[in-house]
Write a protein that holds these residues in place. Structure first.
Motif, PDB file in Angstrom:
ATOM      1  N   ALA A 171       1.431 -11.093   4.426  1.00 51.77           N
ATOM      2  CA  ALA A 171       0.500  -9.960   4.359  1.00 51.77           C
ATOM      3  C   ALA A 171       0.330  -9.314   5.726  1.00 51.77           C
ATOM      4  O   ALA A 171       0.526  -9.945   6.768  1.00 51.77           O
ATOM      5  CB  ALA A 171      -0.859 -10.424   3.837  1.00 51.77           C
ATOM      6  N   GLY A 172      -0.025  -8.026   5.720  1.00 53.35           N
ATOM      7  CA  GLY A 172      -0.343  -7.324   6.948  1.00 53.35           C
ATOM      8  C   GLY A 172       0.840  -6.797   7.716  1.00 53.35           C
ATOM      9  O   GLY A 172       0.698  -6.356   8.858  1.00 53.35           O
ATOM     10  N   LEU A 173       2.028  -6.815   7.115  1.00 50.07           N
ATOM     11  CA  LEU A 173       3.231  -6.307   7.774  1.00 50.07           C
ATOM     12  C   LEU A 173       3.545  -4.903   7.259  1.00 50.07           C
ATOM     13  O   LEU A 173       3.245  -4.569   6.119  1.00 50.07           O
ATOM     14  CB  LEU A 173       4.420  -7.232   7.511  1.00 50.07           C
ATOM     15  CG  LEU A 173       4.223  -8.695   7.918  1.00 50.07           C
ATOM     16  CD1 LEU A 173       5.398  -9.541   7.445  1.00 50.07           C
ATOM     17  CD2 LEU A 173       4.069  -8.809   9.434  1.00 50.07           C
ATOM     18  N   THR A 174       4.175  -4.094   8.079  1.00 51.76           N
ATOM     19  CA  THR A 174       4.499  -2.721   7.695  1.00 51.76           C
ATOM     20  C   THR A 174       5.992  -2.584   7.428  1.00 51.76           C
ATOM     21  O   THR A 174       6.816  -2.885   8.291  1.00 51.76           O
ATOM     22  CB  THR A 174       4.093  -1.729   8.806  1.00 51.76           C
ATOM     23  OG1 THR A 174       2.700  -1.880   9.093  1.00 51.76           O
ATOM     24  CG2 THR A 174       4.354  -0.296   8.363  1.00 51.76           C
ATOM     25  N   VAL A 175       6.322  -2.127   6.230  1.00 57.43           N
ATOM     26  CA  VAL A 175       7.717  -1.880   5.879  1.00 57.43           C
ATOM     27  C   VAL A 175       8.234  -0.713   6.735  1.00 57.43           C
ATOM     28  O   VAL A 175       7.620   0.351   6.769  1.00 57.43           O
ATOM     29  CB  VAL A 175       7.856  -1.533   4.389  1.00 57.43           C
ATOM     30  CG1 VAL A 175       9.288  -1.095   4.061  1.00 57.43           C
ATOM     31  CG2 VAL A 175       7.457  -2.727   3.526  1.00 57.43           C
ATOM     32  N   PRO A 176       9.343  -0.896   7.437  1.00 53.22           N
ATOM     33  CA  PRO A 176       9.868   0.201   8.263  1.00 53.22           C
ATOM     34  C   PRO A 176      10.383   1.359   7.407  1.00 53.22           C
ATOM     35  O   PRO A 176      10.787   1.160   6.253  1.00 53.22           O
ATOM     36  CB  PRO A 176      11.015  -0.465   9.034  1.00 53.22           C
ATOM     37  CG  PRO A 176      11.405  -1.650   8.212  1.00 53.22           C
ATOM     38  CD  PRO A 176      10.157  -2.124   7.541  1.00 53.22           C
ATOM     39  N   ASP A 177      10.338   2.559   7.972  1.00 54.54           N
ATOM     40  CA  ASP A 177      10.863   3.758   7.295  1.00 54.54           C
ATOM     41  C   ASP A 177      10.221   3.974   5.929  1.00 54.54           C
ATOM     42  O   ASP A 177      10.885   4.381   4.974  1.00 54.54           O
ATOM     43  CB  ASP A 177      12.386   3.666   7.140  1.00 54.54           C
ATOM     44  CG  ASP A 177      13.112   3.541   8.469  1.00 54.54           C
ATOM     45  OD1 ASP A 177      12.740   4.264   9.416  1.00 54.54           O
ATOM     46  OD2 ASP A 177      14.036   2.717   8.566  1.00 54.54           O
ATOM     47  N   TRP A 178       8.926   3.707   5.850  1.00 49.76           N
ATOM     48  CA  TRP A 178       8.254   3.780   4.553  1.00 49.76           C
ATOM     49  C   TRP A 178       8.276   5.186   3.963  1.00 49.76           C
ATOM     50  O   TRP A 178       8.431   5.354   2.744  1.00 49.76           O
ATOM     51  CB  TRP A 178       6.824   3.261   4.670  1.00 49.76           C
ATOM     52  CG  TRP A 178       6.081   3.262   3.369  1.00 49.76           C
ATOM     53  CD1 TRP A 178       4.940   3.932   3.065  1.00 49.76           C
ATOM     54  CD2 TRP A 178       6.448   2.545   2.184  1.00 49.76           C
ATOM     55  NE1 TRP A 178       4.560   3.679   1.766  1.00 49.76           N
ATOM     56  CE2 TRP A 178       5.468   2.835   1.207  1.00 49.76           C
ATOM     57  CE3 TRP A 178       7.500   1.696   1.852  1.00 49.76           C
ATOM     58  CZ2 TRP A 178       5.517   2.305  -0.088  1.00 49.76           C
ATOM     59  CZ3 TRP A 178       7.556   1.168   0.553  1.00 49.76           C
ATOM     60  CH2 TRP A 178       6.581   1.475  -0.380  1.00 49.76           C
ATOM     61  N   GLU A 179       8.135   6.195   4.797  1.00 57.31           N
ATOM     62  CA  GLU A 179       8.180   7.574   4.305  1.00 57.31           C
ATOM     63  C   GLU A 179       9.523   7.856   3.632  1.00 57.31           C
ATOM     64  O   GLU A 179       9.584   8.520   2.590  1.00 57.31           O
ATOM     65  CB  GLU A 179       7.942   8.557   5.449  1.00 57.31           C
ATOM     66  CG  GLU A 179       6.525   8.567   5.994  1.00 57.31           C
ATOM     67  CD  GLU A 179       5.541   9.239   5.047  1.00 57.31           C
ATOM     68  OE1 GLU A 179       5.979  10.021   4.184  1.00 57.31           O
ATOM     69  OE2 GLU A 179       4.330   8.960   5.166  1.00 57.31           O
ATOM     70  N   ASP A 199       0.856  -1.179   0.000  1.00 61.65           N
ATOM     71  CA  ASP A 199       0.000   0.000   0.000  1.00 61.65           C
ATOM     72  C   ASP A 199       0.898   1.236   0.000  1.00 61.65           C
ATOM     73  O   ASP A 199       1.693   1.429   0.927  1.00 61.65           O
ATOM     74  CB  ASP A 199      -0.902  -0.014   1.238  1.00 61.65           C
ATOM     75  CG  ASP A 199      -1.704   1.269   1.389  1.00 61.65           C
ATOM     76  OD1 ASP A 199      -2.044   1.873   0.359  1.00 61.65           O
ATOM     77  OD2 ASP A 199      -1.984   1.655   2.537  1.00 61.65           O
ATOM     78  N   LEU A 200       0.770   2.073  -1.021  1.00 60.77           N
ATOM     79  CA  LEU A 200       1.641   3.239  -1.139  1.00 60.77           C
ATOM     80  C   LEU A 200       1.486   4.206   0.032  1.00 60.77           C
ATOM     81  O   LEU A 200       2.429   4.893   0.400  1.00 60.77           O
ATOM     82  CB  LEU A 200       1.358   3.981  -2.450  1.00 60.77           C
ATOM     83  CG  LEU A 200       2.230   3.626  -3.645  1.00 60.77           C
ATOM     84  CD1 LEU A 200       1.844   4.456  -4.857  1.00 60.77           C
ATOM     85  CD2 LEU A 200       3.702   3.823  -3.337  1.00 60.77           C
ATOM     86  N   SER A 201       0.317   4.265   0.596  1.00 61.11           N
ATOM     87  CA  SER A 201       0.070   5.220   1.660  1.00 61.11           C
ATOM     88  C   SER A 201       0.729   4.826   2.982  1.00 61.11           C
ATOM     89  O   SER A 201       1.225   5.677   3.713  1.00 61.11           O
ATOM     90  CB  SER A 201      -1.432   5.396   1.885  1.00 61.11           C
ATOM     91  OG  SER A 201      -1.690   6.339   2.897  1.00 61.11           O
ATOM     92  N   THR A 202       0.757   3.527   3.279  1.00 61.75           N
ATOM     93  CA  THR A 202       1.209   3.069   4.596  1.00 61.75           C
ATOM     94  C   THR A 202       2.432   2.155   4.577  1.00 61.75           C
ATOM     95  O   THR A 202       3.066   1.959   5.609  1.00 61.75           O
ATOM     96  CB  THR A 202       0.072   2.301   5.293  1.00 61.75           C
ATOM     97  OG1 THR A 202      -0.253   1.136   4.492  1.00 61.75           O
ATOM     98  CG2 THR A 202      -1.164   3.173   5.451  1.00 61.75           C
ATOM     99  N   GLY A 203       2.743   1.546   3.425  1.00 60.00           N
ATOM    100  CA  GLY A 203       3.826   0.576   3.382  1.00 60.00           C
ATOM    101  C   GLY A 203       3.437  -0.777   3.928  1.00 60.00           C
ATOM    102  O   GLY A 203       4.297  -1.612   4.229  1.00 60.00           O
ATOM    103  N   VAL A 204       2.143  -1.043   4.034  1.00 60.90           N
ATOM    104  CA  VAL A 204       1.661  -2.332   4.533  1.00 60.90           C
ATOM    105  C   VAL A 204       1.616  -3.347   3.381  1.00 60.90           C
ATOM    106  O   VAL A 204       1.167  -3.023   2.277  1.00 60.90           O
ATOM    107  CB  VAL A 204       0.265  -2.187   5.171  1.00 60.90           C
ATOM    108  CG1 VAL A 204      -0.332  -3.548   5.508  1.00 60.90           C
ATOM    109  CG2 VAL A 204       0.352  -1.333   6.429  1.00 60.90           C
TER     110      VAL A 204
END
Length: 331
Positions: free
Chosen positions: A226-234, A199-204
């Motif tokens: 699925a359902g994991l958040t990429v760190p430092d996405w911003e 997801d481009l907005s959250t990095g999930v």
């Protein structure tokens, strides 16, 4: 009749075909004179460093057969490193040294390698067997990225990377590529790696595809993808957006890696990014690129700062219902 219905269905989903990619995006937005900036990894790395973009540290470059004798000096103070062709593609020719054993080297897969084998491999790189078009090449020796604990759980041996497609400085799609046993630890989808939409907005992470089939878990680690958040996405999005300003290439694939000590780094750039990201995203590139192009028309050619471009993409391409997990929930 079947193929006619299939084409209509794909068009309705905004799926980009290879001819559209080549004619409407690569030829339109990428000047051929700029290709050498991204086809040669050494040139790309030097440009990035000058622009303050993080890249894996370069320990040395070997350009001639005579230069192979300097390898021992280049790697003398490093227990681990990566050897790669400057003009390679698809991960071919990359050798990852993870440790040393007395007078030998140990690969990421645990294989013991001699100094002679390293030199023979470099000789092959110089001859051009891994380069685009088979031209003479040079060998780069650089820092070995150390993956984060989160990524180690959802990949096999190698380091996952993140591919972000950027149109005129606007991120339009992203996926995580996870190495598998079949891909021999390489984050290459054609060799059997997993593509996971982001997801481009959250990095999930949105779910995985393996050999064009949807999967929920990594085939080697059995962990959910699925359902994991990429760190430092911003930081990842900002870095990808800046690569347009760095190269001038309007349609670009930006490959990033996440290092446990240094955060996101630019690994390489691609002026001809593939289309499999649409399968991983379960969404069409043509639809997303159309949104950016309409926005650009409204701006009448006015350039916007990278931060503003990123914010536009986050708003336009957010996936409904995606909620980032807290870091402790991913442990």
């Amino acid at each position: 009749m079947f193929w006619s219905k299939t084409r209509k269905a794909l068009r309705a989903r905004g799926v980009m075909g290879i001819n559209q990619r080549n004619g409407d995006y690569i030829l339109r937005y990428n000047k051929r004179s700029l290709y050498p900036l991204v086809d040669d990894k050494l040139k790309t790395k030097k440009m990035a460093l000058e622009a303050g973009i993080r890249v894996p540290e370069l320990y040395g470059a070997i350009r001639t057969e005579q230069g192979i004798s300097t390898l021992r000096k280049v790697v003398d103070t490093h227990r681990d490193f990566v050897i790669k062709p400057a003009q390679g593609a698809g991960g071919d020719g990359i050798m990852v040294i993870a440790d040393r054993f007395e007078h030998y080297f140990r690969s990421a897969s645990g294989r013991i390698i001699t100094q002679d084998e390293l030199e023979h491999h470099i000789s092959g790189i110089l001859s051009g067997i891994y380069s685009l078009g088979g031209h003479r090449d040079e060998a780069l020796i650089e820092y070995r990225v150390r993956s984060t604990e989160l990524f180690n759980r959802i990949s096999y041996e190698g380091v996952p990377d993140i591919r972000i497609i950027v149109l005129k400085g606007y991120p339009v799609a992203a996926m995580l590529r996870l190495p598998t046993r079949q891909s021999q630890g390489k984050a290459n989808l054609h060799q059997g790696a997993i593509g996971v939409g982001l997801d481009l907005s959250t990095g999930v992470t949105l779910g995985g595809t393996w050999h064009n089939q949807r999967i929920e878990r990594h085939p080697d680690t059995a962990n959910a993808v699925a359902g994991l958040t990429v760190p430092d996405w911003e930081d990842c999005l900002a870095l990808a957006a800046r690569c347009y300003d760095l190269t001038g290439l309007g349609y670009l694939g930006v490959d990033l890696v996440m290092d446990r000590d240094h955060g996101p780094m630019m690994l390489e750039l691609n002026a001809r990014p593939g289309l499999n990201i649409q399968i991983a995203m379960d969404d069409g590139l043509l639809r997303r690129c159309g949104i950016v192009e309409k926005h650009l028309d409204a701006l009448k050619g006015e350039d916007r700062p990278a931060a503003e471009r990123v914010e536009f993409s986050k708003q336009q391409f957010a996936v409904a219902g995606v909620v980032p997990q807290a870091a402790e929930e991913q442990q």
